[in-house]
Structure formats: structure tokens, C-alpha cells
Design a protein around this motif. Structure first.
Motif, short mmCIF file in Angstrom:
data_model
loop_
_atom_site.label_atom_id
_atom_site.label_comp_id
_atom_site.label_asym_id
_atom_site.label_seq_id
_atom_site.Cartn_x
_atom_site.Cartn_y
_atom_site.Cartn_z
N PRO A 70 0.81 -1.22 0.00
CA PRO A 70 0.00 0.00 0.00
C PRO A 70 0.84 1.27 0.00
CG PRO A 70 -0.10 -1.11 2.13
CD PRO A 70 0.60 -2.04 1.20
N VAL A 71 0.34 2.30 -0.67
CA VAL A 71 1.04 3.59 -0.78
C VAL A 71 0.07 4.71 -0.41
CG1 VAL A 71 2.20 5.19 -2.36
CG2 VAL A 71 2.50 2.72 -2.65
N ARG A 72 0.52 5.61 0.44
CA ARG A 72 -0.26 6.84 0.71
C ARG A 72 0.23 7.92 -0.25
NH1 ARG A 72 -3.30 6.92 5.50
NH2 ARG A 72 -2.76 5.30 7.01
N VAL A 85 -5.10 6.42 -0.35
CA VAL A 85 -4.36 5.18 -0.13
C VAL A 85 -4.57 4.32 -1.35
CG1 VAL A 85 -4.23 3.04 1.20
CG2 VAL A 85 -4.47 5.23 2.39
N CYS A 86 -3.47 3.86 -1.93
CA CYS A 86 -3.52 3.00 -3.11
C CYS A 86 -3.00 1.61 -2.73
CB CYS A 86 -2.68 3.58 -4.24
SG CYS A 86 -2.51 2.49 -5.67
N VAL A 87 -3.77 0.57 -3.02
CA VAL A 87 -3.32 -0.81 -2.82
C VAL A 87 -3.14 -1.43 -4.20
CG1 VAL A 87 -3.88 -3.09 -1.88
CG2 VAL A 87 -4.54 -1.01 -0.62
N PRO A 88 -1.89 -1.66 -4.62
CA PRO A 88 -1.69 -2.30 -5.93
C PRO A 88 -2.29 -3.71 -5.94
CG PRO A 88 0.36 -1.36 -5.08
CD PRO A 88 -0.63 -1.35 -3.95
N VAL A 89 -2.89 -4.08 -7.04
CA VAL A 89 -3.47 -5.41 -7.19
C VAL A 89 -2.58 -6.19 -8.15
CG1 VAL A 89 -5.50 -6.71 -7.93
CG2 VAL A 89 -5.78 -4.50 -6.78
N ARG A 90 -1.93 -7.21 -7.63
CA ARG A 90 -0.95 -7.95 -8.42
C ARG A 90 -1.27 -9.44 -8.41
NH1 ARG A 90 3.78 -5.43 -9.79
NH2 ARG A 90 4.02 -3.29 -9.03
N PHE A 98 -5.39 -1.22 -9.48
CA PHE A 98 -5.20 -0.41 -8.28
C PHE A 98 -6.52 -0.31 -7.52
CE2 PHE A 98 -2.49 1.18 -11.69
CZ PHE A 98 -1.23 1.13 -11.12
N LEU A 99 -6.43 -0.45 -6.22
CA LEU A 99 -7.57 -0.26 -5.33
C LEU A 99 -7.36 1.07 -4.62
CD1 LEU A 99 -10.13 -1.67 -4.28
CD2 LEU A 99 -8.70 -2.76 -2.53
#
Length: 385
Positions: A70-72, A85-90, A98-99
Motif C-alpha cells: 500500500p502507498v499513501r 491510499v492505493c493498494v496495488p493489485v498484483r 489499483f484499489l
């Protein structure tokens, strides 16, 4: 898409926070009810199904494309952008999407972010399904493969016309059955992820797959794929059954029945190893069609008492080796005198005569049936059937 939307809605409900899901090029794929803080960017993304190039570049500069966690991202007033807040979906290290959460009023807690991260694998699986270049939407492929394995010929035509499988190629079906794992949603997800990754590697074989309650199915075109590929791709130990190759996709159901049969036998008879081809099952091909009640009457008492297990193992090895005392002594590392004593005890306890060919056949088949039913579990297999 239904799976994606359902997962997004359920996650939003658990967190009590709206969210938005994009694919890897930041096109909007799904979003929950927007009942929280919203900025101009979120509103425009939903209306236009994508963000502007300037905003995409802003997020790229924030490192979301390279991130594995996760990245702020900070707010950008000149864009009308609130913190996020971004949660990469891999999936298998490949970025699929991206979530996104608006990180305001109030900011997301660590526990909320952790729950979003935990939901990412299911979203990755659904996105991966949608990205398969099979010519069919994933739900249509699922329906077609399900129908194909049930013997519906229209399903084969649908898959071929959509370009998911070549018309002039033979088909082979492999079935993987988890060894010692209780079927649940986590197991299903793991099998799906493993099969989808394997499909990417086997692209030249035009693979199709299906995950069912207690087993997974892989269909391939052309020369048969090595079962080792399936073992390596799946996250849990499995036994693999291989059906005979059929000349056309419309006959896949027959190969599937054989593969499932072989996987079931292999799961019950550890001595066969972790892979079995239906064509090489020997006597087990027909024994699974017989009721296990039809055992030699003299074996019932021996099978019910663990103290007789060495006698049963000796008898099975002797029968597997065509009644050769020399070969049996060598296989069991047993002195010939001890072997004869054990065989004599079997004759006495089972009230049988090992010189009678019909009796030997009945005893041999009964031991194999008892294996399949789980009533006879030898410590070490010398099965050569």
C-alpha cells in the motif's frame, strides 16, 4: 465483472469506506457506493471511466506502479485531489490494477489498510480472469467449459468459434486433486491463481481450466502437457490424473471422466505415486466400478484387525509377483521359510487355498478393492498391477 463488483461492495461494507478499482492502465473497473469524502477526480473518474493523463502521471510519479504494498499519496489542490491510499493489485508479481481509497475524514487506519491488502488477491484473480485473451468473457468461458465437461457439444462449438481452442487439435484433460487438504474458499483461490499462471506459460497449448469443489481441471490442445507442470504450478500437494488424448474438443468429457477416475484412484492408493494415467491404471480401471462389499469372505476378519497387516502385505506382494516365492522373498527381504509360514497362516485364517487359481484371483482383487475403499492401508506398497 460480477465477482469484481461483489468483492468491491463487500470490502466497502466491511470498512465503512467507499472505494474504486482501476485496471493497470487506470481505467475504472468497479466502484462501491460513494457515501464518503469525494473530490473532483473521483467524481470525474466514475463519470468518464478513467482519469486524465495529468492525474495518471501524478500517481505514477508517486510510485504506485512500482509499489508491491500500500502507498499513501498526498493531496494535490491544483487537481482538486484529496490524499489517497492505493493498494496495488498484483498476480504473480504482474500489476493488474489499483484499489483506491480517499484518505480523508478520517484517515485510514493500519487495520483498515491491512484488510484492503488481504482482499487484493481475490481482486487480482478476478482481474486476471477478465484479462485472459481467449476471446470469451471469463464468465462465458466458465459456463462453456462446465458444459463441455458435462458432454454438451454446443459448448465445444462455442469455445472454438470464440478462438479459445483450435478446431483441428486433439485435447487432453488433467485433473488435480489436493492431497490431505479440506476444500474451502482459500484452497479454491490458490488453485485458480496457480492455474491462471500456468495458462500464461502454456499459451501455445490453448489451455482452458475449471476449479470445482474438490479438484481442478486443465484442458490442453496438441501434444499432452507434462503433469509436472501442474504439480509445479499449484500451491498445495496434489495427485494428478491424466485422461487419454481425444481427437476433438467435443470429446473432452470422456478424457475428463478418465482423468478424474485416475486422480481418485491415485489419492486412495499412495503406491501409485503422485500422477497416474488412466491408460496405465491396470486393474484399478475396472475395480472402481465394483462395490467394495464384494470381498473374499476370508479376508473380512484379517482386514478388521491391524495385527494381520504384515500377512496381508505379504499376500498382496506374492500375488502381485504372480506367485513367485523367489521374487516375493527378494521384494520383502524375507527369508523363504518365513514367507511360506506367512502364506500358510493366510490360508488358515482366510480359509482358502493359494494353489487354487480362482481363489488367488478373488483374494488379489479383494485386496485392491480394500485399498480403494480405505479398508486396507499397507505401510509400503509393492503394487505392480
Amino acid at each position: 465483472m460480477a465477482d469484481l463488483q461483489r468483492t468491491v461492495d463487500e470490502l466497502a461494507a466491511r470498512l465503512g469506506r467507499p472505494l474504486l478499482l482501476e485496471d493497470r492502465v487506470q481505467r475504472v473497473v468497479a466502484y462501491s457506493e460513494q457515501n464518503g469524502a469525494m473530490d473532483d477526480i473521483r467524481r470525474d473518474s466514475i463519470l468518464r471511466r478513467s482519469t486524465t493523463p495529468e492525474v495518471r502521471e501524478w500517481f505514477r510519479a508517486a510510485g504506485v506502479h512500482e509499489a508491491t504494498g500500500p502507498v499513501r499519496t498526498p493531496g494535490a489542490p491544483h487537481f482538486g485531489l484529496l490524499p489517497r491510499v492505493c493498494v496495488p493489485v498484483r498476480h504473480a508479481d504482474a500489476l493488474l490494477g489499483f484499489l483506491w481509497f480517499v484518505d480523508a475524514a478520517p484517515a485510514m487506519s493500519g487495520a483498515e489498510i491491512a484488510e484492503a491488502v488481504a482482499a487484493a488477491p481475490a481482486l487480482a484473480l478476478a482481474l486476471f480472469h477478465e484479462s485472459l485473451a481467449s476471446g470469451l468473457a471469463s464468465h462465458r468461458e466458465l459456463e462453456a467449459v462446465t458444459g463441455l465437461l458435462a458432454g454438451e457439444r454446443d459448448a465445444a462449438r462455442q469455445l472454438i468459434e470464440a478462438g479459445a481452442f483450435p478446431q483441428a487439435q486433439p485435447v487432453t484433460v488433467l485433473v488435480a486433486k489436493p492431497r490431505g487438504a479440506e476444500p474451502d474458499e482459500a484452497l479454491r483461490l490458490g488453485l485458480e491463481q496457480g492455474l491462471l499462471a500456468l495458462r500464461r506459460r502454456l499459451n501455445g497449448h490453448h489451455p482452458l481450466h475449471l476449479v470445482r469443489y474438490d479438484h481442478a481441471v486443465l484442458l490442453t490442445a496438441g501434444p499432452p502437457v507434462s503433469p509436472d507442470e501442474l504439480h509445479a504450478a499449484l500451491p498445495v500437494p496434489v495427485v494428478v490424473g491424466v485422461g487419454r488424448t481425444r481427437p476433438a474438443l467435443a470429446e473432452a468429457a470422456q478424457s475428463y471422466r478418465e482423468a478424474r477416475h485416475a486422480a481418485e484412484v491415485t489419492s486412495r492408493v499412495p503406491g501409485l505415486g503422485r500422477t497416474a494415467e488412466w491408460a496405465r491404471l491396470g486393474v484399478y480401471r475396472m475395480l472402481t466400478q465394483l462395490p467394495d462389499q464384494e470381498l473374499h469372505p476370508g479376508l473380512e476378519g484379517l482386514l478388521a484387525d491391524a495385527q494381520y497387516l504384515p500377512l496381508l502385505e505379504t499376500l498382496e506382494t506374492y500375488l502381485d509377483l504372480a506367485g513367485s516365492a523367489v521374487a516375493t522373498s527378494r521384494a520383502l527381504r524375507l527369508h523363504r521359510t518365513s514367507l511360506y509360514y506367512r502364506l500358510q497362516r493366510v490360508e488358515e485364517l482366510a480359509r482358502t487355498d493359494l494353489k487354487d487359481g480362482s481363489e488367488r484371483l478373488a483374494l488379489h482383487l479383494s485386496l485392491k478393492l480394500a485399498r480403494l475403499s480405505g479398508r486396507y492401508l499397507p505401510r509400503e506398497s509393492h503394487n505392480l498391477s
